[in-house]
Design a protein around this motif. Sequence first.
Motif, PDB file in Angstrom:
ATOM      1  N   PRO A 267     103.547 -71.719  -2.602  1.00  0.00           N
ATOM      2  CA  PRO A 267     103.676 -71.556  -4.058  1.00  0.00           C
ATOM      3  C   PRO A 267     103.631 -72.886  -4.787  1.00  0.00           C
ATOM      4  CG  PRO A 267     105.806 -71.290  -2.987  1.00  0.00           C
ATOM      5  CD  PRO A 267     104.812 -71.445  -1.886  1.00  0.00           C
ATOM      6  N   ASN A 268     102.512 -73.193  -5.415  1.00  0.00           N
ATOM      7  CA  ASN A 268     102.344 -74.469  -6.107  1.00  0.00           C
ATOM      8  C   ASN A 268     101.581 -74.300  -7.420  1.00  0.00           C
ATOM      9  OD1 ASN A 268      99.826 -73.867  -5.118  1.00  0.00           O
ATOM     10  ND2 ASN A 268      99.556 -75.782  -3.965  1.00  0.00           N
ATOM     11  N   GLU A 269     101.753 -73.136  -8.061  1.00  0.00           N
ATOM     12  CA  GLU A 269     101.003 -72.872  -9.290  1.00  0.00           C
ATOM     13  C   GLU A 269     101.226 -73.929 -10.361  1.00  0.00           C
ATOM     14  OE1 GLU A 269     102.354 -68.654  -7.967  1.00  0.00           O
ATOM     15  OE2 GLU A 269     102.773 -70.756  -7.476  1.00  0.00           O
ATOM     16  N   LEU A 270     102.393 -74.540 -10.382  1.00  0.00           N
ATOM     17  CA  LEU A 270     102.708 -75.541 -11.403  1.00  0.00           C
ATOM     18  C   LEU A 270     102.621 -76.970 -10.869  1.00  0.00           C
ATOM     19  CD1 LEU A 270     105.696 -73.786 -13.218  1.00  0.00           C
ATOM     20  CD2 LEU A 270     103.285 -73.824 -13.867  1.00  0.00           C
ATOM     21  N   GLY A 271     102.203 -77.121  -9.623  1.00  0.00           N
ATOM     22  CA  GLY A 271     102.034 -78.457  -9.064  1.00  0.00           C
ATOM     23  C   GLY A 271     102.744 -78.621  -7.736  1.00  0.00           C
ATOM     24  N   LEU A 287     105.849 -85.251 -11.972  1.00  0.00           N
ATOM     25  CA  LEU A 287     104.914 -84.211 -12.388  1.00  0.00           C
ATOM     26  C   LEU A 287     105.306 -83.759 -13.791  1.00  0.00           C
ATOM     27  CD1 LEU A 287     104.739 -81.958  -9.187  1.00  0.00           C
ATOM     28  CD2 LEU A 287     102.879 -83.362 -10.097  1.00  0.00           C
ATOM     29  N   ASP A 288     104.339 -83.618 -14.687  1.00  0.00           N
ATOM     30  CA  ASP A 288     104.591 -83.093 -16.026  1.00  0.00           C
ATOM     31  C   ASP A 288     104.087 -81.664 -16.096  1.00  0.00           C
ATOM     32  OD1 ASP A 288     105.703 -85.473 -16.980  1.00  0.00           O
ATOM     33  OD2 ASP A 288     103.727 -86.291 -17.458  1.00  0.00           O
ATOM     34  N   LEU A 289     104.909 -80.782 -16.668  1.00  0.00           N
ATOM     35  CA  LEU A 289     104.520 -79.373 -16.761  1.00  0.00           C
ATOM     36  C   LEU A 289     105.247 -78.707 -17.916  1.00  0.00           C
ATOM     37  CD1 LEU A 289     107.153 -77.664 -15.464  1.00  0.00           C
ATOM     38  CD2 LEU A 289     106.221 -78.616 -13.368  1.00  0.00           C
ATOM     39  N   ALA A 290     104.767 -77.517 -18.279  1.00  0.00           N
ATOM     40  CA  ALA A 290     105.430 -76.711 -19.303  1.00  0.00           C
ATOM     41  C   ALA A 290     106.536 -75.916 -18.630  1.00  0.00           C
ATOM     42  CB  ALA A 290     104.421 -75.787 -19.978  1.00  0.00           C
ATOM     43  N   MET A 291     107.753 -76.041 -19.120  1.00  0.00           N
ATOM     44  CA  MET A 291     108.912 -75.402 -18.500  1.00  0.00           C
ATOM     45  C   MET A 291     108.817 -73.877 -18.594  1.00  0.00           C
ATOM     46  SD  MET A 291     111.748 -75.969 -16.911  1.00  0.00           S
ATOM     47  CE  MET A 291     113.058 -74.868 -16.347  1.00  0.00           C
ATOM     48  N   PRO A 292     108.829 -73.182 -17.453  1.00  0.00           N
ATOM     49  CA  PRO A 292     108.898 -71.716 -17.501  1.00  0.00           C
ATOM     50  C   PRO A 292     110.347 -71.278 -17.707  1.00  0.00           C
ATOM     51  CG  PRO A 292     108.797 -72.432 -15.234  1.00  0.00           C
ATOM     52  CD  PRO A 292     108.729 -73.678 -16.074  1.00  0.00           C
ATOM     53  N   LEU A 293     110.554 -70.003 -17.898  1.00  0.00           N
ATOM     54  CA  LEU A 293     111.920 -69.506 -18.054  1.00  0.00           C
ATOM     55  C   LEU A 293     112.744 -69.834 -16.813  1.00  0.00           C
ATOM     56  CD1 LEU A 293     113.749 -67.890 -19.974  1.00  0.00           C
ATOM     57  CD2 LEU A 293     113.072 -65.820 -18.738  1.00  0.00           C
ATOM     58  N   GLN A 294     112.099 -69.736 -15.652  1.00  0.00           N
ATOM     59  CA  GLN A 294     112.741 -70.080 -14.387  1.00  0.00           C
ATOM     60  C   GLN A 294     111.729 -70.828 -13.532  1.00  0.00           C
ATOM     61  OE1 GLN A 294     115.131 -67.050 -12.253  1.00  0.00           O
ATOM     62  NE2 GLN A 294     113.771 -67.414 -10.532  1.00  0.00           N
ATOM     63  N   LEU A 295     112.067 -72.044 -13.153  1.00  0.00           N
ATOM     64  CA  LEU A 295     111.198 -72.870 -12.330  1.00  0.00           C
ATOM     65  C   LEU A 295     111.671 -72.784 -10.885  1.00  0.00           C
ATOM     66  CD1 LEU A 295     108.950 -75.038 -12.019  1.00  0.00           C
ATOM     67  CD2 LEU A 295     110.749 -76.759 -12.415  1.00  0.00           C
ATOM     68  N   ASN A 296     110.856 -72.198 -10.032  1.00  0.00           N
ATOM     69  CA  ASN A 296     111.179 -72.132  -8.606  1.00  0.00           C
ATOM     70  C   ASN A 296     110.702 -73.403  -7.908  1.00  0.00           C
ATOM     71  OD1 ASN A 296     112.329 -69.660  -8.940  1.00  0.00           O
ATOM     72  ND2 ASN A 296     110.766 -68.512  -7.812  1.00  0.00           N
ATOM     73  N   ALA A 373     106.621 -73.472  -8.924  1.00  0.00           N
ATOM     74  CA  ALA A 373     105.996 -72.244  -9.371  1.00  0.00           C
ATOM     75  C   ALA A 373     106.918 -71.524 -10.348  1.00  0.00           C
ATOM     76  CB  ALA A 373     105.681 -71.326  -8.186  1.00  0.00           C
ATOM     77  N   PRO A 374     106.362 -70.723 -11.267  1.00  0.00           N
ATOM     78  CA  PRO A 374     107.224 -69.941 -12.164  1.00  0.00           C
ATOM     79  C   PRO A 374     107.909 -68.831 -11.395  1.00  0.00           C
ATOM     80  CG  PRO A 374     104.916 -69.355 -12.480  1.00  0.00           C
ATOM     81  CD  PRO A 374     104.936 -70.523 -11.536  1.00  0.00           C
ATOM     82  N   GLY A 375     109.103 -68.505 -11.808  1.00  0.00           N
ATOM     83  CA  GLY A 375     109.849 -67.439 -11.132  1.00  0.00           C
ATOM     84  C   GLY A 375     110.554 -66.567 -12.138  1.00  0.00           C
ATOM     85  N   GLY A 376     111.071 -65.435 -11.663  1.00  0.00           N
ATOM     86  CA  GLY A 376     111.819 -64.529 -12.528  1.00  0.00           C
ATOM     87  C   GLY A 376     110.957 -64.043 -13.657  1.00  0.00           C
TER      88      GLY A 376
END
Length: 378
Positions: A267-271, A287-296, A373-376
């Motif tokens: 699982p590396n959808e966000l890097g 790593l720079d990314l857009a914060m999901p509701l839950q970051l796994n 990866a995004p979670g929840g």
Amino acid sequence: MTVEEERLRRLLTTCSAEVPTTEDRLVVLHRRIARQRRVRAVGVAAAVVLASTVASVGLVARQPADPPPSPLASMSSAAPPTEVTPGPTPTSDGELLPEYFRGHRRVLARETVLPRNPTVTFTFTPDDVDFQLGIGCDDRLGANAANGRADHLIQVTVGRTVIGTTDCGSPTMLAEAEMNGHFRQWGDLGVRAGKPVTVTVKIGKPLATDDGEPRPGGAAHLAGTMAVGVYTPVPFESFPMPPRPAEPVDLDTVTKSATGNPGQPFPNELGEIDARTTASPNGSHRLDLAMPLQLNIYICAVAPGRIRVLVDGKEVERRAFYDWNGECWTGSALASEYDLPPRFKVPARTGQRVTVTIVADSFAVPGWRIGLAPGGGG
């Protein structure tokens, strides 16, 4: 169940459909136990040890694995409560529970033989609340936990609180207040330094209850020995590390089980950061990314070393690896709008750009990989 516990259940449980019949509930229970066992598979199957209910909660909650250096806490064993008859007997050194395990040292142990007595109960007085509970099963109980339909369940109770459930899928397991994905510490359960606390561990046939939570039933069909102990942390630099093997475990093989479901891609959808592609296995990476509701956060390693993960400067994960077996851990970071206490969240809302910093040290080889990866509901 408190309001906060109910919120945490909704947060961490990926599926919670109501099941109408006892038979169907047991099928769901057995599937959950089987999934959690796959996540804990040691060596090339990547052990995820004891946050062992990853199957039923969706991910392993954050739990620092390498605390700051501190002297070993001494424990004094008190007599078992009068209602426990017969009481467990002391475990011989090196029998079921190792003296050193995952950054901890055993300071107290009790064991029981099944099916005569399926419950281990003891009272001890911690000098410090930075401890974990160890659970060990002999080969006979381990054989009963073979892949497929699980025929037993282990329930851990501290004081008056059931902190979680597991099984004998791993020879030795460590449990703490965050077992089963709860966001809590021993202090939240009323455990205090210098104050006696009672630990009860029961094993038996899995039973589904009306509230959907599994409980251990009778243990007449079980044979073997179960041990329960208390472990205190050892500074990373002082822990006796095993020698490097001639053939290290393959990191790619280990990461195939990062999610607990072999066959799924890493699982590396966000890097991701892979030490094999960096200039050094130690150092800081961003790593720079857009914060999901839950970051796994998926952390896998096949060598001893330490890893910290920070989101905009706030530490959300700290993992230490103490052997060359190969294992994966799963943690998370939560956006600020979650209805949880601030200590469980990062100061960023969903969609806001954040910087994830990964700091690795003490690795002798490039033997780790981290996926985001995004979670929840993310």
